[in-house]
Motif scaffolding. Sequence first.
Motif, PDB file in Angstrom:
ATOM      1  N   SER A 123       0.846  -1.207   0.000  1.00 48.31           N
ATOM      2  CA  SER A 123       0.000   0.000   0.000  1.00 48.31           C
ATOM      3  C   SER A 123       0.879   1.255   0.000  1.00 48.31           C
ATOM      4  N   ARG A 124       2.005   1.216   0.753  1.00 46.62           N
ATOM      5  CA  ARG A 124       2.923   2.377   0.731  1.00 46.62           C
ATOM      6  C   ARG A 124       3.572   2.531  -0.634  1.00 46.62           C
ATOM      7  N   ARG A 125       3.964   1.435  -1.287  1.00 49.67           N
ATOM      8  CA  ARG A 125       4.557   1.492  -2.629  1.00 49.67           C
ATOM      9  C   ARG A 125       3.541   2.090  -3.615  1.00 49.67           C
ATOM     10  N   TYR A 126       2.291   1.636  -3.515  1.00 51.69           N
ATOM     11  CA  TYR A 126       1.257   2.134  -4.415  1.00 51.69           C
ATOM     12  C   TYR A 126       1.071   3.640  -4.223  1.00 51.69           C
ATOM     13  N   LYS A 127       0.961   4.096  -2.966  1.00 55.94           N
ATOM     14  CA  LYS A 127       0.787   5.519  -2.678  1.00 55.94           C
ATOM     15  C   LYS A 127       1.988   6.327  -3.169  1.00 55.94           C
ATOM     16  N   ASN A 128       3.191   5.791  -2.952  1.00 50.07           N
ATOM     17  CA  ASN A 128       4.398   6.499  -3.390  1.00 50.07           C
ATOM     18  C   ASN A 128       4.458   6.587  -4.908  1.00 50.07           C
ATOM     19  N   ASN A 129       4.103   5.513  -5.596  1.00 50.54           N
ATOM     20  CA  ASN A 129       4.099   5.534  -7.066  1.00 50.54           C
ATOM     21  C   ASN A 129       3.105   6.557  -7.600  1.00 50.54           C
ATOM     22  N   GLU A 130       1.938   6.623  -6.982  1.00 50.57           N
ATOM     23  CA  GLU A 130       0.933   7.609  -7.405  1.00 50.57           C
ATOM     24  C   GLU A 130       1.426   9.035  -7.142  1.00 50.57           C
ATOM     25  N   ALA A 131       2.044   9.263  -5.998  1.00 49.07           N
ATOM     26  CA  ALA A 131       2.571  10.599  -5.676  1.00 49.07           C
ATOM     27  C   ALA A 131       3.681  10.985  -6.643  1.00 49.07           C
ATOM     28  N   ALA A 132       4.553  10.033  -6.985  1.00 50.59           N
ATOM     29  CA  ALA A 132       5.637  10.307  -7.937  1.00 50.59           C
ATOM     30  C   ALA A 132       5.059  10.647  -9.310  1.00 50.59           C
ATOM     31  N   LYS A 133       4.020   9.946  -9.712  1.00 49.63           N
ATOM     32  CA  LYS A 133       3.383  10.231 -11.013  1.00 49.63           C
ATOM     33  C   LYS A 133       2.764  11.635 -11.014  1.00 49.63           C
ATOM     34  N   ARG A 134       2.052  11.982  -9.912  1.00 48.77           N
ATOM     35  CA  ARG A 134       1.470  13.326  -9.828  1.00 48.77           C
ATOM     36  C   ARG A 134       2.555  14.395  -9.870  1.00 48.77           C
ATOM     37  N   SER A 135       3.655  14.148  -9.181  1.00 47.52           N
ATOM     38  CA  SER A 135       4.755  15.111  -9.152  1.00 47.52           C
ATOM     39  C   SER A 135       5.375  15.290 -10.539  1.00 47.52           C
ATOM     40  N   ARG A 136       5.597  14.183 -11.248  1.00 50.50           N
ATOM     41  CA  ARG A 136       6.162  14.273 -12.615  1.00 50.50           C
ATOM     42  C   ARG A 136       5.203  15.005 -13.541  1.00 50.50           C
ATOM     43  N   ASP A 137       3.902  14.695 -13.428  1.00 47.74           N
ATOM     44  CA  ASP A 137       2.909  15.364 -14.285  1.00 47.74           C
ATOM     45  C   ASP A 137       2.851  16.860 -13.995  1.00 47.74           C
ATOM     46  N   ALA A 138       2.902  17.229 -12.714  1.00 50.46           N
ATOM     47  CA  ALA A 138       2.866  18.652 -12.353  1.00 50.46           C
ATOM     48  C   ALA A 138       4.099  19.375 -12.871  1.00 50.46           C
ATOM     49  N   ARG A 139       5.272  18.727 -12.743  1.00 51.09           N
ATOM     50  CA  ARG A 139       6.506  19.340 -13.237  1.00 51.09           C
ATOM     51  C   ARG A 139       6.449  19.500 -14.763  1.00 51.09           C
ATOM     52  N   ARG A 140       5.973  18.472 -15.453  1.00 47.03           N
ATOM     53  CA  ARG A 140       5.866  18.529 -16.915  1.00 47.03           C
ATOM     54  C   ARG A 140       4.893  19.630 -17.336  1.00 47.03           C
TER      55      ARG A 140
END
Length: 188
Positions: A123-140
């Motif tokens: 569950s922590r890996r899933y949450k971290n992966n989602e947060a990393a994706k949101r962060s990359r999308d926001a930066r892009r």
Amino acid sequence: MLELRPKGTRREATPIKTRSLDVGRLGTPVPDPTSRQKPVLHIPSPRLTSRDTPSPVDPDTVEVLMTFEPDPADLALSSIPGHETFDPRRHRFSEEELKPQPIMKKARKVQVPEEQKDEKYWSRRYKNNEAAKRSRDARRLKENQISVRAAFLEKENALLRQEVVAVRQELSHYRAVLSRYQAQHGTL
């Protein structure tokens, strides 16, 4: 030719008459050919008094008339889905948003043994992966917005430079006319 004017103002259809002089482009007096009066040329002194001081113009209210049609794909990549389309003419970035970001070294990956990969781990890996994706999308998204805004500002800057060149040429022309007038009729 590029025209600068405060937002919400209209361009006058006819020149303004002042004591048998027409005020032409850039406020330069032009004699009225039908008048028999000697033209009165008013040149403001280099030292301006408080009543001669022009009212300040807020740079944010000046509208530069130009055509700028960014690629619709670029606008789509610069806009948040479901929100208003990004407008590079109006959007202003803060100083903080435009500061360069430091390059961080990635931490070494630590392998987790299979026996420790329980439900909490996944569950922590899933949450971290989602947060990393949101962060990359926001930066892009931010990078895309900055690039579209930069393209707009470069085009606007080029047009303003052309306008400055034209205004400087016009100013030197009027200075030459004034010096010829002063040489012929004396200083004003």
